[in-house]
Write a protein that holds these residues in place. Structure first.
Motif, mmCIF file in Angstrom:
data_model
loop_
_atom_site.group_PDB
_atom_site.id
_atom_site.type_symbol
_atom_site.label_atom_id
_atom_site.label_comp_id
_atom_site.label_asym_id
_atom_site.label_seq_id
_atom_site.Cartn_x
_atom_site.Cartn_y
_atom_site.Cartn_z
ATOM 1 N N CYS A 161 10.648 2.749 -5.624
ATOM 2 C CA CYS A 161 9.810 1.773 -4.913
ATOM 3 C C CYS A 161 8.494 2.393 -4.438
ATOM 4 C CB CYS A 161 10.563 1.120 -3.762
ATOM 5 S SG CYS A 161 11.193 2.253 -2.520
ATOM 6 N N LYS A 162 8.123 3.502 -5.031
ATOM 7 C CA LYS A 162 6.898 4.184 -4.619
ATOM 8 C C LYS A 162 5.659 3.310 -4.860
ATOM 9 C CE LYS A 162 5.130 8.808 -4.407
ATOM 10 N NZ LYS A 162 5.588 10.186 -4.603
ATOM 11 N N GLU A 163 5.641 2.623 -5.988
ATOM 12 C CA GLU A 163 4.495 1.760 -6.301
ATOM 13 C C GLU A 163 4.390 0.599 -5.312
ATOM 14 O OE1 GLU A 163 2.860 -1.025 -9.949
ATOM 15 O OE2 GLU A 163 4.198 0.644 -10.443
ATOM 16 N N ILE A 164 5.523 0.029 -4.956
ATOM 17 C CA ILE A 164 5.539 -1.071 -3.978
ATOM 18 C C ILE A 164 5.059 -0.558 -2.624
ATOM 19 C CG2 ILE A 164 7.014 -2.778 -2.818
ATOM 20 C CD1 ILE A 164 8.960 -2.324 -5.274
ATOM 21 N N PHE A 165 5.557 0.614 -2.230
ATOM 22 C CA PHE A 165 5.144 1.233 -0.975
ATOM 23 C C PHE A 165 3.644 1.513 -0.996
ATOM 24 C CE2 PHE A 165 6.196 5.060 2.038
ATOM 25 C CZ PHE A 165 5.714 4.352 3.118
ATOM 26 N N SER A 166 3.153 2.024 -2.106
ATOM 27 C CA SER A 166 1.724 2.335 -2.242
ATOM 28 C C SER A 166 0.871 1.078 -2.093
ATOM 29 C CB SER A 166 1.482 2.994 -3.607
ATOM 30 O OG SER A 166 0.137 3.359 -3.736
ATOM 31 N N GLU A 167 1.305 -0.015 -2.701
ATOM 32 C CA GLU A 167 0.580 -1.292 -2.574
ATOM 33 C C GLU A 167 0.581 -1.782 -1.127
ATOM 34 O OE1 GLU A 167 2.522 -3.923 -5.304
ATOM 35 O OE2 GLU A 167 1.727 -2.884 -7.076
ATOM 36 N N LEU A 168 1.726 -1.642 -0.467
ATOM 37 C CA LEU A 168 1.820 -2.046 0.933
ATOM 38 C C LEU A 168 0.883 -1.203 1.796
ATOM 39 C CD1 LEU A 168 3.190 -3.675 3.228
ATOM 40 C CD2 LEU A 168 4.974 -1.899 3.268
ATOM 41 N N LEU A 169 0.848 0.094 1.558
ATOM 42 C CA LEU A 169 -0.031 0.974 2.331
ATOM 43 C C LEU A 169 -1.495 0.615 2.116
ATOM 44 C CD1 LEU A 169 1.600 4.502 1.918
ATOM 45 C CD2 LEU A 169 1.854 2.881 3.779
ATOM 46 N N ALA A 170 -1.852 0.365 0.869
ATOM 47 C CA ALA A 170 -3.242 0.009 0.572
ATOM 48 C C ALA A 170 -3.634 -1.254 1.336
ATOM 49 C CB ALA A 170 -3.432 -0.182 -0.928
ATOM 50 N N TYR A 171 -2.738 -2.236 1.358
ATOM 51 C CA TYR A 171 -2.997 -3.467 2.112
ATOM 52 C C TYR A 171 -3.101 -3.179 3.615
ATOM 53 C CZ TYR A 171 -1.917 -7.639 4.752
ATOM 54 O OH TYR A 171 -1.941 -8.630 5.701
ATOM 55 N N GLU A 199 -6.930 7.539 11.452
ATOM 56 C CA GLU A 199 -6.723 8.847 10.817
ATOM 57 C C GLU A 199 -5.275 9.300 10.963
ATOM 58 O OE1 GLU A 199 -9.345 8.146 12.893
ATOM 59 O OE2 GLU A 199 -10.784 7.997 11.232
ATOM 60 N N GLN A 200 -4.696 9.135 12.158
ATOM 61 C CA GLN A 200 -3.290 9.492 12.379
ATOM 62 C C GLN A 200 -2.373 8.624 11.519
ATOM 63 O OE1 GLN A 200 -3.670 8.855 16.666
ATOM 64 N NE2 GLN A 200 -2.729 10.881 16.966
ATOM 65 N N PHE A 201 -2.681 7.339 11.500
ATOM 66 C CA PHE A 201 -1.917 6.383 10.706
ATOM 67 C C PHE A 201 -1.960 6.771 9.228
ATOM 68 C CE2 PHE A 201 -2.124 2.455 8.116
ATOM 69 C CZ PHE A 201 -0.865 1.944 8.371
ATOM 70 N N GLU A 202 -3.144 7.008 8.722
ATOM 71 C CA GLU A 202 -3.307 7.347 7.309
ATOM 72 C C GLU A 202 -2.575 8.649 6.958
ATOM 73 O OE1 GLU A 202 -6.859 7.168 4.080
ATOM 74 O OE2 GLU A 202 -7.319 8.231 5.950
ATOM 75 N N GLN A 203 -2.650 9.625 7.834
ATOM 76 C CA GLN A 203 -1.978 10.909 7.590
ATOM 77 C C GLN A 203 -0.466 10.728 7.515
ATOM 78 O OE1 GLN A 203 -2.796 13.915 10.546
ATOM 79 N NE2 GLN A 203 -1.541 15.448 9.531
ATOM 80 N N LYS A 204 0.085 9.961 8.457
ATOM 81 C CA LYS A 204 1.538 9.773 8.502
ATOM 82 C C LYS A 204 2.033 8.967 7.298
ATOM 83 C CE LYS A 204 4.037 11.014 11.209
ATOM 84 N NZ LYS A 204 4.927 12.210 11.220
ATOM 85 N N VAL A 205 1.339 7.873 6.985
ATOM 86 C CA VAL A 205 1.824 7.045 5.871
ATOM 87 C C VAL A 205 1.649 7.765 4.530
ATOM 88 C CG1 VAL A 205 1.592 4.834 7.070
ATOM 89 C CG2 VAL A 205 -0.328 5.705 5.728
ATOM 90 N N THR A 206 0.633 8.595 4.424
ATOM 91 C CA THR A 206 0.448 9.393 3.205
ATOM 92 C C THR A 206 1.580 10.405 3.076
ATOM 93 O OG1 THR A 206 -1.936 9.075 3.305
ATOM 94 C CG2 THR A 206 -1.145 10.901 1.957
ATOM 95 N N GLU A 207 1.978 10.989 4.200
ATOM 96 C CA GLU A 207 3.125 11.916 4.216
ATOM 97 C C GLU A 207 4.391 11.204 3.752
ATOM 98 O OE1 GLU A 207 5.905 13.694 7.736
ATOM 99 O OE2 GLU A 207 3.746 13.808 8.076
ATOM 100 N N HIS A 208 4.624 9.999 4.267
ATOM 101 C CA HIS A 208 5.802 9.228 3.876
ATOM 102 C C HIS A 208 5.742 8.865 2.394
ATOM 103 C CE1 HIS A 208 6.589 7.835 8.282
ATOM 104 N NE2 HIS A 208 7.064 9.036 8.045
ATOM 105 N N LEU A 209 4.571 8.472 1.928
ATOM 106 C CA LEU A 209 4.429 8.100 0.523
ATOM 107 C C LEU A 209 4.762 9.283 -0.383
ATOM 108 C CD1 LEU A 209 3.657 5.956 -1.562
ATOM 109 C CD2 LEU A 209 1.279 6.711 -1.343
ATOM 110 N N GLY A 210 4.389 10.477 0.036
ATOM 111 C CA GLY A 210 4.685 11.671 -0.746
ATOM 112 C C GLY A 210 6.169 11.946 -0.899
ATOM 113 N N LYS A 211 6.978 11.450 0.038
ATOM 114 C CA LYS A 211 8.432 11.653 0.005
ATOM 115 C C LYS A 211 9.179 10.434 -0.527
ATOM 116 C CE LYS A 211 8.235 14.446 4.243
ATOM 117 N NZ LYS A 211 8.631 14.454 5.661
ATOM 118 N N ALA A 212 8.451 9.377 -0.875
ATOM 119 C CA ALA A 212 9.058 8.085 -1.192
ATOM 120 C C ALA A 212 9.891 8.104 -2.468
ATOM 121 C CB ALA A 212 7.970 7.023 -1.309
ATOM 122 N N SER A 213 10.823 7.190 -2.516
ATOM 123 C CA SER A 213 11.668 7.001 -3.694
ATOM 124 C C SER A 213 10.821 6.565 -4.889
ATOM 125 C CB SER A 213 12.707 5.914 -3.401
ATOM 126 O OG SER A 213 13.303 5.452 -4.595
#
Length: 196
Positions: free
Chosen positions: A177-187, A160-174
């Motif tokens: 490369c947001k799509e690449i980051f999103s794919e990496l997070l999903a994996y 839950e902590q991990f998901e919250q933090k990475v979702t926060e980062h994804l929201g600020k992402a460039s």
């Protein structure tokens, strides 16, 4: 009598030595040796280079590589702070890094482009700076996954902590490369040690 060459040649080498002594929470896969700031910055630069080339991004690659090289120079004086540190520790980090940037800007005033790069990166002043910031967040996940999430286990970061933090980062992402980051997070959510 020999004259010593420009002092900045020696100051830059000393800064690299100092940054190589700053150990991050991530470790080398299969080892107890911690990644240091120089290894991290080199990896971020290489990942940026690959992503720009592979996806044919319309970004200034020279500027990106400068940002990647210098993005953690403030840690020379501020040290490294874990992504999952408390709010008060994160606020302290912001203050320390501001002071560190001012100090480095004075120390390297004769290397104006370095000072400009450090200041612009800290301000996330352009697309290239935000791109490097995003890839920096991606690098942590890549190394974490390769090491079976060992540093996350050590400090008990829940899914839950991990998901919250990475979702926060994804929201600020460039957006570059947001799509690449999103794919990496999903994996990474499928491999995270504490996944439901």
């Amino acid at each position: 009598m020999n004259m010593r060459p420009h002092n900045t040649l020696f100051s830059l080498q000393q800064m690299i030595l100092d940054l190589a002594a700053i150990h991050r929470d991530h470790m080398h896969v299969g080892s107890e040796r911690h990644e240091n700031d120089i290894e991290h910055s080199f990896t971020v630069g290489l990942l940026c280079w690959f992503i720009c080339e592979h996806h044919k991004l319309n970004l200034d690659q020279a500027k990106i590589l400068k940002y990647a090289m210098a993005h953690d120079f403030v840690e020379r004086y501020a040290g490294d702070t874990n992504t999952y540190a408390s709010d008060s520790e994160r606020q302290r980090k912001t203050k320390l890094e501001k002071v560190a940037l001012e100090r480095l800007s004075r120390e390297f005033s004769d290397f104006e482009n370095l000072v400009e790069i450090m200041q612009a990166y800290e301000a996330k002043a352009d697309d290239e700076a935000l791109f490097v910031w995003t890839v920096d967040k991606m690098q942590q996940l890549i190394l974490g996954d390769m090491d079976n999430w060992r540093p996350y286990r050590k400090i008990n970061i829940t899914y839950e902590q991990f998901e919250q933090k990475v979702t926060e980062h994804l929201g600020k992402a460039s957006p570059h490369c947001k799509e690449i980051f999103s794919e990496l997070l999903a994996y990474c959510k499928t491999t995270y040690y504490d996944r439901p």
